[in-house]
Design a protein around this motif. Structure first.
Motif, mmCIF file in Angstrom:
data_model
loop_
_atom_site.group_PDB
_atom_site.id
_atom_site.type_symbol
_atom_site.label_atom_id
_atom_site.label_comp_id
_atom_site.label_asym_id
_atom_site.label_seq_id
_atom_site.Cartn_x
_atom_site.Cartn_y
_atom_site.Cartn_z
ATOM 1 N N GLU A 122 122.957 -141.509 -76.283
ATOM 2 C CA GLU A 122 121.659 -141.476 -75.509
ATOM 3 C C GLU A 122 120.711 -142.510 -75.993
ATOM 4 N N HIS A 123 120.965 -143.062 -77.401
ATOM 5 C CA HIS A 123 120.195 -144.006 -77.849
ATOM 6 C C HIS A 123 121.229 -145.025 -78.512
ATOM 7 N N SER A 124 121.156 -146.021 -78.428
ATOM 8 C CA SER A 124 121.817 -147.372 -79.005
ATOM 9 C C SER A 124 121.298 -148.044 -80.225
ATOM 10 N N ILE A 125 121.639 -147.742 -81.321
ATOM 11 C CA ILE A 125 121.293 -148.680 -82.506
ATOM 12 C C ILE A 125 122.086 -149.827 -83.113
ATOM 13 N N SER A 126 121.434 -150.723 -83.007
ATOM 14 C CA SER A 126 122.212 -152.020 -83.672
ATOM 15 C C SER A 126 121.480 -152.388 -84.695
ATOM 16 N N VAL A 127 122.160 -152.731 -85.827
ATOM 17 C CA VAL A 127 121.814 -153.307 -87.142
ATOM 18 C C VAL A 127 122.090 -154.655 -87.320
ATOM 19 N N CYS A 128 121.388 -155.538 -87.557
ATOM 20 C CA CYS A 128 121.653 -156.986 -87.362
ATOM 21 C C CYS A 128 122.149 -157.197 -88.747
ATOM 22 N N LEU A 129 123.035 -158.156 -88.885
ATOM 23 C CA LEU A 129 123.712 -158.442 -90.155
ATOM 24 C C LEU A 129 123.977 -159.947 -90.323
ATOM 25 N N GLY A 130 123.143 -160.558 -89.446
ATOM 26 C CA GLY A 130 122.800 -161.952 -89.860
ATOM 27 C C GLY A 130 122.355 -162.253 -91.172
ATOM 28 N N THR A 131 122.734 -163.781 -91.488
ATOM 29 C CA THR A 131 122.470 -164.010 -92.977
ATOM 30 C C THR A 131 120.830 -163.667 -93.377
#
Length: 137
Positions: free
Chosen positions: A57-66
């Motif tokens: 229902e909710h999409s979680i995106s965790v940034c792993l850029g530098t």
């Protein structure tokens, strides 16, 4: 034989309709294009845009850029995974959340960043993360 160049657009359309590409859709596309299901999966799994499980229902995106990585992005990803009992690329058993690792969200000055649906949360730490997630439950 149908043009194999149609594969990507058909995969995109299937995902747009259902939010993911089901095994049934893979079979339908393979049959239509006169390809094997393995060939369809091989192409689709190469591209990170395609998913094979229903989205939460909710999409979680965790940034792993530098910038996010050096400021704790990996810790945030691990914490979410542990707290929600979900791995990156999967949805929680109640389908409330799906978790994704992304290479960069383009918010480097705000690192570390977590995106939930269309909301960008900046300078996130573990304590702030728990508060943020509680707003989506």
């Amino acid at each position: 034989m149908v043009d194999e160049g149609s594969l990507i657009p058909l995969l995109q359309k299937a995902q747009k309709l259902d939010g993911y590409i089901s095994a049934e859709k893979v079979g339908n596309i393979a049959e239509y294009l006169k390809m094997t299901e393995s060939q369809v999966y091989g192409v689709a799994s190469f591209y990170s845009q395609f998913r094979f499980i229903p989205p939460g229902e909710h999409s979680i995106s965790v940034c792993l850029g530098t910038a996010c990585h050096v400021n704790g992005g990996e810790t945030l990803l691990d914490t979410i995974g542990r707290d929600l009992d979900v791995k990156p690329g999967e949805s929680t058993s109640d389908e409330k959340f799906d978790l994704n690792r992304v290479a960069c969200l383009g918010c480097c000055a705000l690192a570390p960043v977590v995106k939930i649906d269309d909301d960008i949360h900046s300078k996130v730490n573990v304590m702030k993360l728990k508060e943020i997630l509680s707003n989506y439950e």
